[in-house]
Design a protein around this motif. Structure first.
Motif, mmCIF file in Angstrom:
data_model
loop_
_atom_site.group_PDB
_atom_site.id
_atom_site.type_symbol
_atom_site.label_atom_id
_atom_site.label_comp_id
_atom_site.label_asym_id
_atom_site.label_seq_id
_atom_site.Cartn_x
_atom_site.Cartn_y
_atom_site.Cartn_z
ATOM 1 N N ALA A 69 44.414 98.337 37.712
ATOM 2 C CA ALA A 69 43.677 98.581 36.471
ATOM 3 C C ALA A 69 44.313 99.739 35.699
ATOM 4 O O ALA A 69 44.480 99.675 34.472
ATOM 5 C CB ALA A 69 42.212 98.891 36.776
ATOM 6 N N ARG A 70 44.717 100.784 36.419
ATOM 7 C CA ARG A 70 45.350 101.922 35.781
ATOM 8 C C ARG A 70 46.667 101.501 35.119
ATOM 9 O O ARG A 70 46.958 101.856 33.981
ATOM 10 C CB ARG A 70 45.601 103.017 36.820
ATOM 11 C CG ARG A 70 46.587 104.102 36.408
ATOM 12 C CD ARG A 70 46.172 104.849 35.164
ATOM 13 N NE ARG A 70 44.988 105.635 35.373
ATOM 14 C CZ ARG A 70 45.003 106.910 35.772
ATOM 15 N NH1 ARG A 70 46.135 107.508 35.970
ATOM 16 N NH2 ARG A 70 43.888 107.556 35.922
ATOM 17 N N LEU A 71 47.415 100.700 35.831
ATOM 18 C CA LEU A 71 48.699 100.238 35.308
ATOM 19 C C LEU A 71 48.500 99.417 34.034
ATOM 20 O O LEU A 71 49.259 99.546 33.061
ATOM 21 C CB LEU A 71 49.390 99.390 36.378
ATOM 22 C CG LEU A 71 50.871 99.144 36.176
ATOM 23 C CD1 LEU A 71 51.601 100.471 36.235
ATOM 24 C CD2 LEU A 71 51.388 98.210 37.252
ATOM 25 N N ARG A 72 47.441 98.589 34.014
ATOM 26 C CA ARG A 72 47.176 97.776 32.829
ATOM 27 C C ARG A 72 46.782 98.657 31.658
ATOM 28 O O ARG A 72 47.082 98.353 30.507
ATOM 29 C CB ARG A 72 46.088 96.761 33.138
ATOM 30 C CG ARG A 72 46.582 95.620 33.999
ATOM 31 C CD ARG A 72 45.425 94.897 34.627
ATOM 32 N NE ARG A 72 45.432 93.488 34.274
ATOM 33 C CZ ARG A 72 44.630 92.596 34.846
ATOM 34 N NH1 ARG A 72 43.761 92.978 35.767
ATOM 35 N NH2 ARG A 72 44.675 91.336 34.492
ATOM 36 N N LEU A 73 46.051 99.742 31.950
ATOM 37 C CA LEU A 73 45.669 100.660 30.864
ATOM 38 C C LEU A 73 46.907 101.351 30.298
ATOM 39 O O LEU A 73 47.011 101.587 29.098
ATOM 40 C CB LEU A 73 44.707 101.735 31.386
ATOM 41 C CG LEU A 73 43.239 101.377 31.548
ATOM 42 C CD1 LEU A 73 42.484 102.570 32.111
ATOM 43 C CD2 LEU A 73 42.620 100.956 30.222
ATOM 44 N N GLU A 74 47.848 101.683 31.179
ATOM 45 C CA GLU A 74 49.008 102.458 30.732
ATOM 46 C C GLU A 74 50.097 101.576 30.132
ATOM 47 O O GLU A 74 50.830 102.006 29.235
ATOM 48 C CB GLU A 74 49.582 103.260 31.911
ATOM 49 C CG GLU A 74 48.626 104.324 32.411
ATOM 50 C CD GLU A 74 49.230 105.188 33.504
ATOM 51 O OE1 GLU A 74 48.594 106.183 33.862
ATOM 52 O OE2 GLU A 74 50.319 104.874 34.016
ATOM 53 N N GLY A 75 50.221 100.356 30.639
ATOM 54 C CA GLY A 75 51.223 99.435 30.116
ATOM 55 C C GLY A 75 52.636 99.985 30.210
ATOM 56 O O GLY A 75 52.982 100.708 31.154
ATOM 57 N N VAL A 76 53.442 99.690 29.185
ATOM 58 C CA VAL A 76 54.854 100.074 29.234
ATOM 59 C C VAL A 76 55.046 101.579 29.083
ATOM 60 O O VAL A 76 56.163 102.075 29.226
ATOM 61 C CB VAL A 76 55.685 99.351 28.150
ATOM 62 C CG1 VAL A 76 55.764 97.861 28.450
ATOM 63 C CG2 VAL A 76 55.082 99.585 26.771
ATOM 64 N N ARG A 77 53.968 102.299 28.759
ATOM 65 C CA ARG A 77 54.119 103.747 28.648
ATOM 66 C C ARG A 77 53.875 104.436 29.980
ATOM 67 O O ARG A 77 53.883 105.661 30.068
ATOM 68 C CB ARG A 77 53.160 104.293 27.592
ATOM 69 C CG ARG A 77 53.544 103.872 26.173
ATOM 70 C CD ARG A 77 52.601 104.478 25.175
ATOM 71 N NE ARG A 77 51.200 104.155 25.547
ATOM 72 C CZ ARG A 77 50.151 104.792 25.077
ATOM 73 N NH1 ARG A 77 50.308 105.801 24.255
ATOM 74 N NH2 ARG A 77 48.937 104.443 25.426
ATOM 75 N N SER A 78 53.585 103.664 31.006
ATOM 76 C CA SER A 78 53.280 104.256 32.305
ATOM 77 C C SER A 78 54.449 105.098 32.799
ATOM 78 O O SER A 78 55.603 104.665 32.752
ATOM 79 C CB SER A 78 52.985 103.158 33.326
ATOM 80 O OG SER A 78 52.837 103.742 34.599
ATOM 81 N N PRO A 79 54.163 106.305 33.273
ATOM 82 C CA PRO A 79 55.233 107.138 33.829
ATOM 83 C C PRO A 79 55.684 106.657 35.208
ATOM 84 O O PRO A 79 56.624 107.221 35.777
ATOM 85 C CB PRO A 79 54.595 108.532 33.914
ATOM 86 C CG PRO A 79 53.134 108.294 33.942
ATOM 87 C CD PRO A 79 52.867 106.992 33.249
ATOM 88 N N ALA A 80 55.034 105.631 35.750
ATOM 89 C CA ALA A 80 55.383 105.171 37.090
ATOM 90 C C ALA A 80 56.704 104.406 37.080
ATOM 91 O O ALA A 80 57.007 103.679 36.135
ATOM 92 C CB ALA A 80 54.277 104.281 37.645
ATOM 93 N N ASP A 81 57.496 104.604 38.126
ATOM 94 C CA ASP A 81 58.701 103.808 38.332
ATOM 95 C C ASP A 81 58.436 102.698 39.343
ATOM 96 O O ASP A 81 58.993 101.615 39.266
ATOM 97 C CB ASP A 81 59.841 104.696 38.863
ATOM 98 C CG ASP A 81 60.156 105.830 37.894
ATOM 99 O OD1 ASP A 81 60.553 105.540 36.763
ATOM 100 O OD2 ASP A 81 59.972 107.009 38.277
ATOM 101 N N VAL A 82 57.581 103.013 40.315
ATOM 102 C CA VAL A 82 57.264 102.062 41.384
ATOM 103 C C VAL A 82 55.752 102.032 41.554
ATOM 104 O O VAL A 82 55.087 103.060 41.419
ATOM 105 C CB VAL A 82 57.932 102.504 42.718
ATOM 106 C CG1 VAL A 82 57.425 101.662 43.888
ATOM 107 C CG2 VAL A 82 59.447 102.434 42.611
ATOM 108 N N VAL A 83 55.214 100.831 41.826
ATOM 109 C CA VAL A 83 53.816 100.717 42.208
ATOM 110 C C VAL A 83 53.776 100.213 43.637
ATOM 111 O O VAL A 83 54.415 99.205 43.963
ATOM 112 C CB VAL A 83 53.056 99.765 41.270
ATOM 113 C CG1 VAL A 83 51.667 99.474 41.824
ATOM 114 C CG2 VAL A 83 52.938 100.381 39.885
#
Lengths: 330, 520
Positions: A69-83
């Motif tokens: 859900a967090r990843l969907r909120l952040e989308g392509v702006r997510s600072p994550a490289d890996v989930v």
């Protein structure tokens, strides 16, 4: 009262520590129990940082579904490289976001099923099972109908808020298909209560509230290895046991795709795989050379492994939830 | 509200306006952010309506029972003096400060299948009581909220000047007369607000309702919101449900405001009340029984929490102690912010801007999950939210404690204004001098209570920190949850006991400051 406000403001600023480093930073989103001191996080962070020349930043977010859900909120702006920390009940929805890139990682997996998902790398897995105390329940039921016909009490998790809860939903569906609704109706009187997450359910079980709790076949290994207590066991069901396969994936927009792939190779490599069984209390995806930790050989192994493909799981989910709600809300 | 002593309609004081604006922005802003990202509000399904009905039912029952039981308990505590009374009052507040999972485990240690009550019944050959169901939800909510309701009523009772009781004694009032002329006006002023507050708290219940409700029958609105966010990722539906919750809260607050009437006793000299009229042996025995029963109900589950936690307390790893230190800082920051905002709002309300005090209730009306998610949506474009976990926790906890703080301060602020406002006006006392010489001294007791409550609540809150998550900077409640998630239930119990002790110590230390200045 100006000064308390000012002081509070300063405290808030002081609490938000800066994070700057010269070395590349690899940000990994995962579930909270992975990053805790008692999870695999500390060992894997130290191990990977020793070889990568980078700063591995593990960020915890609730559980697998909260992570997505967090990843969907952040989308392509997510600072994550890996989930890291989705399971196969979530990967169809995760893949549909288009946020994940092919990983290109290959490993000799020791999974009861074949693995060829181009987007997600499995790092550990387990079977869902009802755990009981041998002394209090020497002869546990051996199937869902036997459990339904017994006078035992079980605690399960809510599929809407817990990944094991959703796993049980899929387990009954995989075993009984169209008959799942009947099984749930028969099981309903045996279900003492439904908890929001695994922790509450397991805590209530250990406090003696119920005879059995939905957990994993590997749960007794914790009690044996960490506490020297061989009193817990997982009841083997003849329908077979549904699997949970935990996976990690690389975000397509990450500018550090190569480093991310290196991390996934490390994650499926011998060092990380050896750390997972006694920190995450699951089976490693690739059995390390030294074999499983002592104690794991005592665990019961289901005769049959059940698992929907991610697409099947996604397609069945809403109808299965409706059956569950209808049966348990009466 | 100030019909008894009309005064030229004042402009709302600037600090109150500013505080109300800040609170509105921090609560409605996140809700709006969720609605905007969702692209509007979606239509709730039939399951959502069922959740709404159950939510209202359990919250109404819990609020009704909590205040009904709080009346005799607060009354008995107000008119009896006995050794250990202060310690008992502080301890009775503990359930309200516990993380809900810990509270639920404590309740089950007493009322569960293997709990004390059922073991006792079994020993007597009696059938077991079943806690799981609506009854369990209500018992748990009363356990959690009876302390708050009792404290709010107690603050009201203690606001009756001792002179009134002396006058009542001189006039030969019997208990029935005292009830009619002194106690009923207090209840009329405090009870509706206390009931509405408990109702609002129970509206956003989720973990306790599900665990003790025994299954999906006990689905609350907050769980439906959680499902919309996490399971379905249906943001429009989440926004619609959050709006429904906001509407429900607004209705409850409006109803409470219509029913409540300010008690007008006039000023007194702040001496401890005497209760000669209630000194018959029967009244004494009755009060003793009420206090004993209330203490047993509230303290038995706490005893279970202590018993479960003690064995491993000394062996807790350093991470847990560091988390405790972090929670302490968060708690103090939150308390400072809460008290500042609450004071501005309460004083503003007392000077005729009653509607501004409603802003203080807003944080209770917005689902914590929506608040956290919305704040995340607002912060995310500007900064990495995971670096802001602790400040966000302090901020949201400060907001969450604000309704209780305003509720505690407002009656005293109104009384101070009604009793001494004109005198202060005629002396031309304004600004800082008025704050120092009138407001702060008159409000010392509820201010300290509000600070203690806010600090303790913030130390125990789990909700928001998980949404902002972080890279290791866990608070103590999160560490309790992590220990549970890692099978370490006995260590988790010990960490929960540490949390309970920390919360109580914070509450005691801050609250005591106020009581020292205005003897209770």
């Amino acid at each position: 009262m100006k000064y308390p406000t000012l002081a509070a403001g300063c405290l808030i600023v002081a609490l938000a520590g800066p994070a700057s480093a010269e070395v590349p930073v690899l940000t990994v989103y995962t579930y909270d129990s992975f990053v805790s001191k008692w999870g695999p996080g500390p060992a894997i962070e130290a191990g990977f940082e020793a070889v990568c020349g980078c700063d591995l930043r593990l960020v915890g977010h609730g559980d697998g579904a909260a992570l997505l859900a967090r990843l969907r909120l952040e989308g392509v702006r997510s600072p994550a490289d890996v989930v890291l920390g989705l399971d196969t009940n979530l990967t169809a929805a995760a893949a549909a976001t288009g946020l994940f890139a092919p990983h290109g990682v290959e490993a000799a997996y020791d999974l009861p099923i074949a693995w060829d998902d181009p987007l997600f790398v499995p790092y550990d897995w387990g079977y869902f099972a009802f755990v009981h105390d041998r002394a209090r329940l020497p002869a546990p039921p051996a199937s869902f109908p036997e459990l339904a016909a017994s006078d035992l009490t079980v605690i399960v998790q809510d599929p809407r808020s817990s990944t094991p809860g959703l796993g049980l939903l899929m387990w009954v569906k995989a075993a009984y298909g169209d008959g799942a609704a009947d099984i749930w109706r028969a099981l309903a009187p045996r279900i003492l209560t439904v908890t929001p997450g695994w922790s509450e359910a397991y805590g209530l079980f250990l406090a003696g509230e119920a005879d059995m709790v939905l957990s994993y076949t590997t749960s007794p290994a914790y009690h044996l290895i960490a506490e020297g207590d061989d009193g817990k066991a997982a009841a083997m069901f003849e329908e077979g046991h549904y699997m949970q396969v935990e996976v990690a994936g690389i975000l397509a927009h990450s500018p550090r795709g190569d480093l991310a792939a290196d991390f996934l190779r490390y994650l499926t490599g011998p060092e990380a795989q050896a750390a997972l069984p006694t920190t995450n209390w699951m089976y490693p995806a690739v059995t390390p050379e030294g074999g499983l930790p002592a104690g794991f050989e005592t665990l019961a192994v289901p005769a049959k492994a059940l698992l929907f493909t991610p697409e099947q799981a996604a397609a069945l989910r809403d109808a299965a939830l409706a059956e569950w709600l209808a049966a348990l809300s009466r | 509200m100030d019909a008894a002593c009309p005064r030229p309609a004042a402009r709302p004081p600037a600090p109150a306006l500013a505080a109300a604006a800040v609170v509105a922005a921090l609560t409605l802003g996140p809700l709006a952010a969720v609605a905007v990202v969702a692209g509007g509000a979606g239509a709730p399904g039939p399951a959502d309506w069922a959740a709404l009905r159950f939510t209202i039912l359990q919250a109404a029952l819990s609020a009704g029972l909590s205040v009904a039981l709080a009346v005799p308990l607060a009354r008995a505590l107000a008119r009896r003096r006995f050794p250990g009374r202060r310690a008992l009052i502080t301890l009775l507040g503990a359930p309200f400060l516990l993380p809900t999972v810990v509270a639920a485990l404590g309740i089950l240690a007493v009322f569960g299948r293997r709990g004390l009550v059922n073991e006792g019944l079994a020993a007597l050959g009696l059938p077991a009581v079943q806690i799981y169901g609506l009854q369990g939800v209500v018992v748990a909510h009363v356990f959690l909220n009876l302390p708050l309701a009792t404290r709010l009523l107690l603050l009201g009772w203690l606001a009756i000047p001792a002179e009134r009781f002396r006058l009542a004694a001189a006039l030969g009032f019997r208990p029935a007369d005292i009830a009619r002329h002194l106690e009923r006006p207090v209840l009329r002023a405090v009870l509706p607000g206390a009931a509405a507050t408990v109702f609002l708290i129970c509206l956003s219940s989720f973990t306790v309702a599900l665990i003790l409700g025994g299954g999906p029958r006990a689905t609350t609105l907050e769980l439906a919101i959680y499902q919309a966010f996490r399971f379905d990722f249906d943001l429009p539906r989440a926004a619609a449900l959050a709006l429904a919750q906001l509407g429900l809260c607004a209705a409850a607050l409006a109803a409470a405001a219509r029913v409540a009437l300010p008690a007008a006793f006039g000023p007194g000299l702040d001496r401890v009340a005497g209760w000669q009229a209630a000194d018959s042996p029967g009244a004494r025995a009755g009060d003793a029984a009420v206090i004993a029963l209330g203490a047993a109900f509230l303290l038995a589950p706490l005893g279970a929490v202590v018993a479960a936690g003690l064995p491993r307390l000394a062996g807790l790893p350093p991470e847990v102690w560091r988390a405790a230190a972090r929670s302490l800082v968060v708690a103090l920051a939150a308390a400072g912010l809460t008290v500042t905002l609450a004071l501005a709002l309460a004083v503003g309300a007392a000077r005729g801007a009653g509607h501004l005090a409603l802003a203080g209730a807003l944080p209770l009306a917005v689902s914590p999950l929506v608040l956290g998610t919305g704040l995340f949506l607002l912060v995310f474009p500007l900064a990495d939210p995971s670096g802001w976990a602790l400040p966000a926790t302090a901020l949201v906890n400060a907001l969450m404690a604000l309704p209780f703080a305003v509720r505690a301060l407002e009656p005293a602020a109104r009384a101070a204004e009604a009793d001494f406002g004109r005198l202060a006006d005629s002396l031309g006392m304004t600004g800082r001098a008025r704050l120092r010489l009138l407001t702060l001294p008159r409000l010392a007791r509820p201010l300290a209570f509000a600070a203690g409550l806010s600090a303790a609540l913030s130390a125990g809150d789990l909700g928001v920190v998980t949404l902002f998550a972080g890279t290791g900077g866990a608070t103590l409640p999160l560490e309790v949850f992590r220990l549970m998630g890692a099978y370490r239930m006995t260590d988790a119990a010990a960490a929960a006991l540490l949390l309970l002790a920390l919360s109580l110590a914070l509450f005691w230390a801050l609250d005591r400051g106020g009581r020292g200045r205005a003897a209770a």
